[in-house]
Design a protein around this motif. Structure first.
Motif, PDB file in Angstrom:
ATOM      1  N   UNK A  60       4.971   2.365 -28.865  1.00  0.00           N
ATOM      2  CA  UNK A  60       3.801   1.525 -29.117  1.00  0.00           C
ATOM      3  C   UNK A  60       2.608   1.914 -28.241  1.00  0.00           C
ATOM      4  N   UNK A  61       2.885   2.370 -27.025  1.00  0.00           N
ATOM      5  CA  UNK A  61       1.805   2.720 -26.100  1.00  0.00           C
ATOM      6  C   UNK A  61       1.336   4.170 -26.240  1.00  0.00           C
ATOM      7  N   UNK A  62       1.934   4.922 -27.166  1.00  0.00           N
ATOM      8  CA  UNK A  62       1.582   6.343 -27.303  1.00  0.00           C
ATOM      9  C   UNK A  62       1.208   6.688 -28.743  1.00  0.00           C
ATOM     10  N   UNK A  63       0.674   5.746 -29.462  1.00  0.00           N
ATOM     11  CA  UNK A  63       0.301   6.016 -30.850  1.00  0.00           C
ATOM     12  C   UNK A  63      -0.685   7.177 -30.914  1.00  0.00           C
ATOM     13  N   UNK A  64      -0.477   8.122 -31.834  1.00  0.00           N
ATOM     14  CA  UNK A  64      -1.360   9.288 -31.900  1.00  0.00           C
ATOM     15  C   UNK A  64      -2.783   8.921 -32.334  1.00  0.00           C
ATOM     16  N   UNK A  65      -3.720   9.719 -31.842  1.00  0.00           N
ATOM     17  CA  UNK A  65      -5.128   9.527 -32.160  1.00  0.00           C
ATOM     18  C   UNK A  65      -5.657  10.854 -32.689  1.00  0.00           C
ATOM     19  N   UNK A  68      -1.546  17.499 -18.610  1.00  0.00           N
ATOM     20  CA  UNK A  68      -2.515  17.719 -19.672  1.00  0.00           C
ATOM     21  C   UNK A  68      -2.156  16.834 -20.856  1.00  0.00           C
ATOM     22  N   UNK A  69      -3.177  16.294 -21.496  1.00  0.00           N
ATOM     23  CA  UNK A  69      -2.943  15.367 -22.599  1.00  0.00           C
ATOM     24  C   UNK A  69      -3.807  15.716 -23.807  1.00  0.00           C
ATOM     25  N   UNK A  70      -3.348  15.263 -24.941  1.00  0.00           N
ATOM     26  CA  UNK A  70      -4.079  15.340 -26.203  1.00  0.00           C
ATOM     27  C   UNK A  70      -3.608  14.161 -27.026  1.00  0.00           C
ATOM     28  N   UNK A  71      -4.551  13.404 -27.563  1.00  0.00           N
ATOM     29  CA  UNK A  71      -4.195  12.207 -28.306  1.00  0.00           C
ATOM     30  C   UNK A  71      -3.442  12.479 -29.589  1.00  0.00           C
ATOM     31  N   UNK A  72      -3.507  13.729 -30.075  1.00  0.00           N
ATOM     32  CA  UNK A  72      -2.858  14.060 -31.343  1.00  0.00           C
ATOM     33  C   UNK A  72      -1.556  14.840 -31.164  1.00  0.00           C
ATOM     34  N   UNK A  73      -1.258  15.308 -29.962  1.00  0.00           N
ATOM     35  CA  UNK A  73      -0.089  16.161 -29.756  1.00  0.00           C
ATOM     36  C   UNK A  73       1.207  15.355 -29.708  1.00  0.00           C
ATOM     37  N   UNK A  74       2.158  15.630 -30.606  1.00  0.00           N
ATOM     38  CA  UNK A  74       3.425  14.911 -30.547  1.00  0.00           C
ATOM     39  C   UNK A  74       4.277  15.330 -29.352  1.00  0.00           C
ATOM     40  N   UNK A  75       4.046  16.527 -28.830  1.00  0.00           N
ATOM     41  CA  UNK A  75       4.783  16.969 -27.641  1.00  0.00           C
ATOM     42  C   UNK A  75       4.304  16.211 -26.410  1.00  0.00           C
TER      43      UNK A  75
END
Length: 199
Positions: free
Chosen positions: A192-197, A4-11
């Motif tokens: 660099x490839x996981x910058x939050x959105x 599961x993913x979320x562009x804003x989740x730091x975890x």
């Protein structure tokens, strides 16, 4: 595998960053789902993101467990060192990084609500936790690595989250050594490839 993913989740960022560091991020199907979706709670009784579903259908959660599971896949050098001082250092740093996130995420929600004495006190309590954690990291900045362990990655994700959600509370001026370290790792692939959105 499915995660599961979320562009804003730091975890989520920490988990994906670990997968990139291990060279296995291409093995995951990314699954966007709301934490209120009953499909998620069927897999994870806590209804939390991230959740990883293994090829055998086993649900892994939360991020420390998922990161250690990821570390068991592939042939890259381990992010979780073997038993000994290096392992305890990595786990301790992961706890500091996760602790900054654990204090920052609820504080962000509280700031948006009507302020009363209790809420203001709670916000200050969480700010204090972050301030003390940053002071520890500043003192230990010279010993931080180039995303070689889960601890380095957790700390980098925590600092990235402070930039993302609390840009009005800059941390670099008071922590110059930590700022230099972060500048050296934020351009590496796991970051660099996981910058939050913004969600």
């Amino acid at each position: 595998m499915k995660i599961t993913v979320s562009g804003a989740s730091p975890y989520v960022r920490k988990v994906i960053a670990c997968a990139i560091a291990r060279g296995i991020d291409g093995q995951f199907e990314k699954w966007s789902i709301s934490t209120t979706d009953p499909v998620l709670s069927d897999s994870n009784p806590l209804g939390k993101i991230p959740t990883l579903i293994t090829d055998e259908g086993v649900a892994m959660f939360d991020s420390p467990v998922i990161c250690e599971y990821i570390d068991s896949i592939g042939t890259a050098p381990p992010l979780f060192p073997a038993v000994g001082p290096a392992r305890w250092k990595a786990l301790r740093l992961q706890a500091i990084g996760d602790g900054i996130l654990d204090a920052s995420q609820p504080r962000r929600r509280e700031i948006a609500l009507p302020q009363d004495e209790g809420r203001i006190g709670y916000i200050k309590l969480q700010q204090g936790k972050v301030a003390r954690a940053l002071a520890v990291l500043e003192a230990e900045a010279a010993s931080l690595g180039q995303l070689a362990t889960v601890g380095d990655i957790a700390v980098a994700c925590a600092l990235g989250y402070l930039d993302f959600r609390f840009a009005n509370e800059p941390w670099r001026a008071a922590h110059p050594k930590l700022a230099v370290w972060y500048a050296s790792v934020e351009k590496l692939a796991p970051m660099a490839k996981t910058m939050p959105v913004a969600a």
